[in-house]
Motif scaffolding. Structure first.
Motif, PDB file in Angstrom:
ATOM      1  N   PRO A   8      -9.034   0.916  -7.852  1.00  0.00           N
ATOM      2  CA  PRO A   8      -8.539  -0.124  -6.940  1.00  0.00           C
ATOM      3  C   PRO A   8      -8.105  -1.369  -7.679  1.00  0.00           C
ATOM      4  CG  PRO A   8     -10.661   0.764  -6.207  1.00  0.00           C
ATOM      5  CD  PRO A   8     -10.410   1.291  -7.588  1.00  0.00           C
ATOM      6  N   PRO A   9      -7.170  -2.161  -7.095  1.00  0.00           N
ATOM      7  CA  PRO A   9      -6.676  -3.377  -7.748  1.00  0.00           C
ATOM      8  C   PRO A   9      -7.780  -4.341  -8.120  1.00  0.00           C
ATOM      9  CG  PRO A   9      -5.296  -2.834  -5.877  1.00  0.00           C
ATOM     10  CD  PRO A   9      -6.456  -1.891  -5.849  1.00  0.00           C
ATOM     11  N   THR A 222      -5.278  -3.142   4.061  1.00  0.00           N
ATOM     12  CA  THR A 222      -5.032  -3.530   2.674  1.00  0.00           C
ATOM     13  C   THR A 222      -3.687  -4.194   2.429  1.00  0.00           C
ATOM     14  OG1 THR A 222      -4.232  -1.275   2.265  1.00  0.00           O
ATOM     15  CG2 THR A 222      -6.553  -1.734   1.758  1.00  0.00           C
ATOM     16  N   SER A 238      -6.365   1.636   3.858  1.00  0.00           N
ATOM     17  CA  SER A 238      -6.941   2.269   2.676  1.00  0.00           C
ATOM     18  C   SER A 238      -6.829   3.789   2.714  1.00  0.00           C
ATOM     19  CB  SER A 238      -8.408   1.862   2.540  1.00  0.00           C
ATOM     20  OG  SER A 238      -9.143   2.243   3.694  1.00  0.00           O
ATOM     21  N   SER A 264      -1.020  -0.464  -1.122  1.00  0.00           N
ATOM     22  CA  SER A 264      -1.278  -1.707  -1.848  1.00  0.00           C
ATOM     23  C   SER A 264      -0.317  -2.827  -1.480  1.00  0.00           C
ATOM     24  CB  SER A 264      -1.249  -1.457  -3.356  1.00  0.00           C
ATOM     25  OG  SER A 264      -0.052  -0.817  -3.738  1.00  0.00           O
ATOM     26  N   GLN A 280      -1.331   3.664  -4.026  1.00  0.00           N
ATOM     27  CA  GLN A 280      -2.022   3.866  -5.294  1.00  0.00           C
ATOM     28  C   GLN A 280      -1.950   5.296  -5.805  1.00  0.00           C
ATOM     29  OE1 GLN A 280      -5.885   2.037  -5.587  1.00  0.00           O
ATOM     30  NE2 GLN A 280      -5.159   0.119  -4.727  1.00  0.00           N
ATOM     31  N   ILE A 306       0.228  -1.598 -11.090  1.00  0.00           N
ATOM     32  CA  ILE A 306      -0.197  -2.401  -9.949  1.00  0.00           C
ATOM     33  C   ILE A 306       0.987  -3.287  -9.605  1.00  0.00           C
ATOM     34  CG2 ILE A 306      -1.842  -4.106  -9.093  1.00  0.00           C
ATOM     35  CD1 ILE A 306      -3.781  -3.175 -11.250  1.00  0.00           C
TER      36      ILE A 306
END
Length: 348
Positions: A8-9, A222, A238, A264, A280, A306
């Motif tokens: 995850p970021p 998200t 998500s 994202s 992602q 990202i």
């Protein structure tokens, strides 16, 4: 069955920020003329955010570099002084008066525990706003009327939302919320929408920052983006689904299963006909906003990419960060589109 999942970021941020903190201790991460000269290129692009007119892109990287580039040519227009640590939480002030295309810019600097507001034309720093917490993911949004600035800061599975006066930069209120996914403003109202692990909450600045749950979900929200036309908002989750909702009533109009991974970032084309979705699973997709049918799809070449995305002013191109470069791809239908995502109509 287990499968390889993307980090995850927020996890990537903590790894990057820790490395940069150690670097600062031994003397190579502090701002200096030498550092600024060396960092004219990105080590990894984190955000690509278009101004209201769609003519300029603000680009932030993990090495402290913040640039404004031309949305058509990607040529550098402005390079800002380097602040150690990743740069994200970028947002432009609204298009006030109409035609200016944004004259101020917010950038989040979590390692520095602050957001900065810049003159986007001259590159001069207007002010630095320190935040109450330290060492956390930062996201920002300017209210549509230009009166307020919302800043979200996520630290260790808890978060604070700060609302500032955009004229004086004084704190109006702050609200606690469990973990922060994203935030934006609801249409033209003075209401901040905050994505968290139980859905979507609203903070009404006009009602003493009262908080209410407006979309109840079992997964985290998200990503969000208001449509440029009509009362619509796109909400990413998500679990890879995208919800198109009425931004006034917050009732779901449709739901598309775009991916199986975390969404994202999300955004609308200038005409409101398509949405761009970054997930992602290292994919950028352009889909029809009415039925979710695919128009174009691209894969990051960087495994741990990202990125956020932006449309070109005419909506025919899509731009996104891929490692150290900005990729410029067609947003028009592909010759052989992938299968149409599953669409779930709202209950009647």
């Amino acid at each position: 069955m287990k499968k390889n999942r993307k980090i995850p970021p927020e996890t990537w941020f903590r790894v990057v920020a820790l490395c940069l903190s150690l670097g600062a201790l031994i003397g190579f991460a502090g701002p200096s003329t030498a550092v600024e000269s060396a960092r004219q290129t990105f080590d990894s692009i984190y955000e690509v955010v278009a101004n209201p007119a769609g003519t300029r892109l603000a680009v932030g990287g993990t090495n402290g570099l913040l640039k404004i580039v031309d949305a058509t040519t990607q040529a550098d227009i402005r390079i800002f002084p380097v602040v150690p640590g990743p740069v994200y939480g970028i947002s432009w002030n609204p298009n006030l008066p109409v035609g200016t295309g944004g004259t101020r810019l917010i950038s989040g600097h979590p390692l520095d525990n602050a957001v900065r507001i810049w003159n986007a034309t001259t590159g001069q720093l207007i002010t630095r706003i320190g935040l109450a917490n330290s060492f956390g993911y930062v996201t920002t949004a300017w209210s549509p009327n230009g009166d307020y600035i919302a800043v979200g800061q996520d630290v260790s599975e808890s978060a604070q939302i700060f609302i500032f006066d955009a004229g004086t930069y004084e704190l109006i209120c702050n609200v606690s919320i469990r973990p922060l996914g994203t935030l934006t403003w609801r249409g033209q109202a003075n209401v901040v929408l905050v994505g968290a692990n139980n859905g979507l909450s609203a903070i009404d600045v006009s009602a003493n920052c009262s908080q209410s749950l407006v979309i109840n979900r079992t997964e985290s929200v998200t990503a969000m983006s208001n449509a440029p036309t009509g009362n619509r908002i796109a909400v990413g989750t998500s679990t890879g689904s995208v919800i198109i909702a009425d931004s006034t009533s917050m009732q779901a109009l449709n739901t598309f299963q775009i991916s199986t991974e975390v969404i994202s970032s999300i955004g609308w084309s200038p005409d409101g006909a398509t949405i761009r979705v970054t997930s992602q699973d290292n994919r950028v997709r352009v889909v029809n906003a009415s039925n979710g049918s695919p128009r174009a799809s691209y894969t990051f070449t960087q495994i741990a990419a990202i990125s956020s995305t932006a449309f070109s002013p005419d909506g025919t191109r899509i731009l996104f960060g891929d490692g150290t470069e900005i990729r410029d791809e067609s947003a028009l239908p592909t010759a052989t589109p992938t299968s149409t995502p599953t669409a779930t109509p709202p209950p009647h």
